[in-house]
Design an enzyme around this catalytic site. Structure first.
Site, PDB file in Angstrom:
ATOM      1  CG  ASP A 105       6.086 -27.290  60.483  1.00 48.92           C
ATOM      2  OD1 ASP A 105       6.803 -28.264  60.771  1.00 48.92           O
ATOM      3  OD2 ASP A 105       4.859 -27.382  60.277  1.00 48.92           O
ATOM      4  CE1 TYR A 155      -0.619 -28.318  57.624  1.00 45.86           C
ATOM      5  CE2 TYR A 155       1.360 -26.967  57.733  1.00 45.86           C
ATOM      6  CZ  TYR A 155       0.528 -27.906  58.292  1.00 45.86           C
ATOM      7  OH  TYR A 155       0.848 -28.435  59.521  1.00 45.86           O
ATOM      8  CE  LYS A 182       4.265 -30.827  59.615  1.00 49.55           C
ATOM      9  NZ  LYS A 182       3.753 -29.500  59.208  1.00 49.55           N
ATOM     10  CG  HIS A 194       0.711 -34.283  58.186  1.00 46.82           C
ATOM     11  ND1 HIS A 194       0.539 -33.277  57.281  1.00 46.82           N
ATOM     12  CD2 HIS A 194       0.390 -33.732  59.380  1.00 46.82           C
ATOM     13  CE1 HIS A 194       0.139 -32.181  57.893  1.00 46.82           C
ATOM     14  NE2 HIS A 194       0.035 -32.439  59.173  1.00 46.82           N
TER      15      HIS A 194
HETATM   16  N1  LIG Z   1       1.611 -31.863  62.385  1.00 45.43           N
HETATM   17  C1  LIG Z   1       0.355 -31.464  62.544  1.00 45.43           C
HETATM   18  O1  LIG Z   1      -0.600 -32.250  62.457  1.00 45.43           O
HETATM   19  C2  LIG Z   1       0.106 -30.017  62.806  1.00 45.43           C
HETATM   20  C3  LIG Z   1      -1.174 -29.603  63.195  1.00 45.43           C
HETATM   21  C4  LIG Z   1      -1.369 -28.229  63.453  1.00 45.43           C
HETATM   22  C5  LIG Z   1      -0.307 -27.353  63.328  1.00 45.43           C
HETATM   23  N2  LIG Z   1       0.938 -27.795  62.917  1.00 45.43           N
HETATM   24  C6  LIG Z   1       2.100 -26.873  62.754  1.00 45.43           C
HETATM   25  O2  LIG Z   1       2.280 -26.125  63.951  1.00 45.43           O
HETATM   26  C7  LIG Z   1       2.211 -24.730  63.649  1.00 45.43           C
HETATM   27  C8  LIG Z   1       1.664 -23.939  64.833  1.00 45.43           C
HETATM   28  O3  LIG Z   1       0.417 -24.450  65.232  1.00 45.43           O
HETATM   29  P1  LIG Z   1      -0.983 -23.727  64.918  1.00 45.43           P
HETATM   30  O4  LIG Z   1      -0.780 -22.765  63.820  1.00 45.43           O
HETATM   31  O5  LIG Z   1      -1.993 -24.775  64.680  1.00 45.43           O
HETATM   32  O6  LIG Z   1      -1.354 -23.032  66.271  1.00 45.43           O
HETATM   33  P2  LIG Z   1      -0.661 -21.914  67.237  1.00 45.43           P
HETATM   34  O7  LIG Z   1       0.638 -21.469  66.669  1.00 45.43           O
HETATM   35  O8  LIG Z   1      -0.728 -22.462  68.615  1.00 45.43           O
HETATM   36  O9  LIG Z   1      -1.729 -20.749  67.213  1.00 45.43           O
HETATM   37  C9  LIG Z   1      -1.973 -19.944  66.109  1.00 45.43           C
HETATM   38  C10 LIG Z   1      -3.092 -18.986  66.511  1.00 45.43           C
HETATM   39  O10 LIG Z   1      -2.623 -18.153  67.568  1.00 45.43           O
HETATM   40  C11 LIG Z   1      -2.699 -16.794  67.167  1.00 45.43           C
HETATM   41  N3  LIG Z   1      -1.492 -16.119  67.681  1.00 45.43           N
HETATM   42  C12 LIG Z   1      -0.231 -16.192  67.198  1.00 45.43           C
HETATM   43  N4  LIG Z   1       0.612 -15.436  67.917  1.00 45.43           N
HETATM   44  C13 LIG Z   1      -0.135 -14.865  68.903  1.00 45.43           C
HETATM   45  C14 LIG Z   1       0.157 -13.956  69.943  1.00 45.43           C
HETATM   46  N5  LIG Z   1       1.380 -13.488  70.126  1.00 45.43           N
HETATM   47  N6  LIG Z   1      -0.854 -13.580  70.766  1.00 45.43           N
HETATM   48  C15 LIG Z   1      -2.107 -14.048  70.585  1.00 45.43           C
HETATM   49  N7  LIG Z   1      -2.444 -14.911  69.610  1.00 45.43           N
HETATM   50  C16 LIG Z   1      -1.474 -15.295  68.765  1.00 45.43           C
HETATM   51  C17 LIG Z   1      -2.810 -16.783  65.674  1.00 45.43           C
HETATM   52  O11 LIG Z   1      -3.597 -15.714  65.213  1.00 45.43           O
HETATM   53  P3  LIG Z   1      -3.074 -14.646  64.095  1.00 45.43           P
HETATM   54  O12 LIG Z   1      -2.619 -15.427  62.897  1.00 45.43           O
HETATM   55  O13 LIG Z   1      -4.308 -13.841  63.853  1.00 45.43           O
HETATM   56  O14 LIG Z   1      -1.981 -13.864  64.752  1.00 45.43           O
HETATM   57  C18 LIG Z   1      -3.530 -18.100  65.399  1.00 45.43           C
HETATM   58  O15 LIG Z   1      -4.936 -17.936  65.531  1.00 45.43           O
HETATM   59  C19 LIG Z   1       1.305 -24.703  62.406  1.00 45.43           C
HETATM   60  O16 LIG Z   1       1.322 -23.486  61.722  1.00 45.43           O
HETATM   61  C20 LIG Z   1       1.866 -25.869  61.632  1.00 45.43           C
HETATM   62  O17 LIG Z   1       3.089 -25.519  61.027  1.00 45.43           O
HETATM   63  C21 LIG Z   1       1.137 -29.124  62.669  1.00 45.43           C
END
Ligand SMILES: NC(=O)c1ccc[n+]([C@@H]2O[C@H](COP(=O)([O-])OP(=O)(O)OC[C@H]3O[C@@H](n4cnc5c(N)ncnc54)[C@H](OP(=O)(O)O)[C@@H]3O)[C@@H](O)[C@H]2O)c1
Length: 278
Positions: A48, A53, A78, A109
């Site tokens: 994704d 990004y 997106k 988005h």
């Molecule tokens: N459509 C939108 O507006 C929107 C907005 C935000 C995100 N997204 C999408 O959703 C995806 C996921 O959301 P997100 O990246 O915002 O947040 P997330 O996946 O909830 O959290 C990522 C954070 O959690 C940590 N993490 C990952 N695995 C872990 C584990 N096993 N134990 C402890 N901590 C862990 C990561 O740190 P490390 O990297 O240091 O491991 C990072 O700081 C994004 O990458 C993006 O593709 C979309």
């Protein structure tokens, strides 16, 4: 490079999407090729990304060098807010950066309701899916009122709505609306983006200890059992493996109910009704 055993979900347009994947928000473009290559080596097949990004080119390079047949991958990107009046041009530019002839899912988005351009953007996505260059189309961060307008004006139901959703922010009314209209839920920030004490709550740590799983695995498993599509982001290879190891156990109904009880309607990302990033 063996694919992980990930279940598929059938979208309302008949296409299949892997329920679990890899997100690259805030992955440094300079690091993205290496990190996505590691995710693909680990067995991830669903990526994704988004034009905003700034890492589509690097995602494309990782895909190209992986040698994995295109049909085994599921790629989402997106349409950014400032491009809502030119969805065709923005889509072409994303394909070019990704080095692909087709993506699997293309999303609007944000609704940016203060600009009144999302409906026109959606009509553009309908034309793009008609051209076959994306297999499915959907939206992201759309609230009930934004979906109602889109359905009322165009009659074309998005395949997914990608929204902030995790145990501290469960979006029940919006989720219910989406389920009624067969719009699949993609949960962004599935781990609350590391911005809360979610992984320390006892509703999470107790089942983790009982099973020899980590708190993150428990939260991700909770999403899977609710039918959410998730793509946690990590830059660490060990966590790529950890996050994906959630298909060999199940939470009980009682454990699920305890986590359901954590809903505090606490968001960590922006409010889609007012978010106006350009
Ligand atoms: N459509 C939108 O507006 C929107 C907005 C935000 C995100 N997204 C999408 O959703 C995806 C996921 O959301 P997100 O990246 O915002 O947040 P997330 O996946 O909830 O959290 C990522 C954070 O959690 C940590 N993490 C990952 N695995 C872990 C584990 N096993 N134990 C402890 N901590 C862990 C990561 O740190 P490390 O990297 O240091 O491991 C990072 O700081 C994004 O990458 C993006 O593709 C979309």
């Amino acid at each position: 490079m063996t694919a992980l055993p990930i279940p598929n979900i059938r979208l309302n347009d008949g296409n299949l999407i892997p329920q679990f994947g890899f997100g690259v928000f805030l992955v440094d473009p300079a690091e993205t090729e290496r990190i996505v290559s590691e995710a693909l080596e680990t067995g991830y097949r669903h990526i994704d990304t988004a034009s905003v990004y700034g890492n589509e080119e690097a995602v494309g390079r990782a895909i190209a060098s992986s040698g994995i047949p295109r049909e085994e991958l599921f790629i989402t990107t997106k349409l950014w807010n400032t491009d809502q009046e030119d969805p065709h041009g923005a889509f072409d530019a994303s394909l070019e950066r990704l080095g692909l002839e087709q993506v699997d899912l293309y999303l609007v988005h944000w609704p940016v309701p203060m600009h009144g351009t999302a409906l026109g953007a959606w009509r553009g996505l309908v034309e793009i899916v008609g051209s076959g260059r994306t297999r499915s189309i959907g939206v992201s961060n759309f609230e009930v009122e934004h979906l109602e307008q889109l359905l009322g004006e165009t009659g074309v139901v998005p395949a997914v709505n990608q929204i902030e959703l995790h145990p501290l922010h469960q979006r029940r009314e919006l989720v219910e609306f989406c389920r009624e209209h067969e719009i699949a839920i993609e949960a962004w920030g599935p781990l609350s983006q590391g911005k809360s004490d979610l992984l320390e709550r006892e509703e999470i740590t107790v089942p983790a200890r009982l099973r020899g799983k980590t708190p993150a695995q428990i939260v991700l498993r909770w999403h899977i059992q609710h039918g959410n599509i998730v793509f946690p982001k990590t830059t660490r290879r060990a966590r790529m493996v950890e996050n994906a190891a959630i298909f060999d156990f199940a939470l009980s109904d009682a454990e699920m109910a305890l986590i359901d009880g954590l809903d505090e309607q606490q968001n960590f990302g922006p409010d889609p009704r007012t978010f106006d990033a350009r």
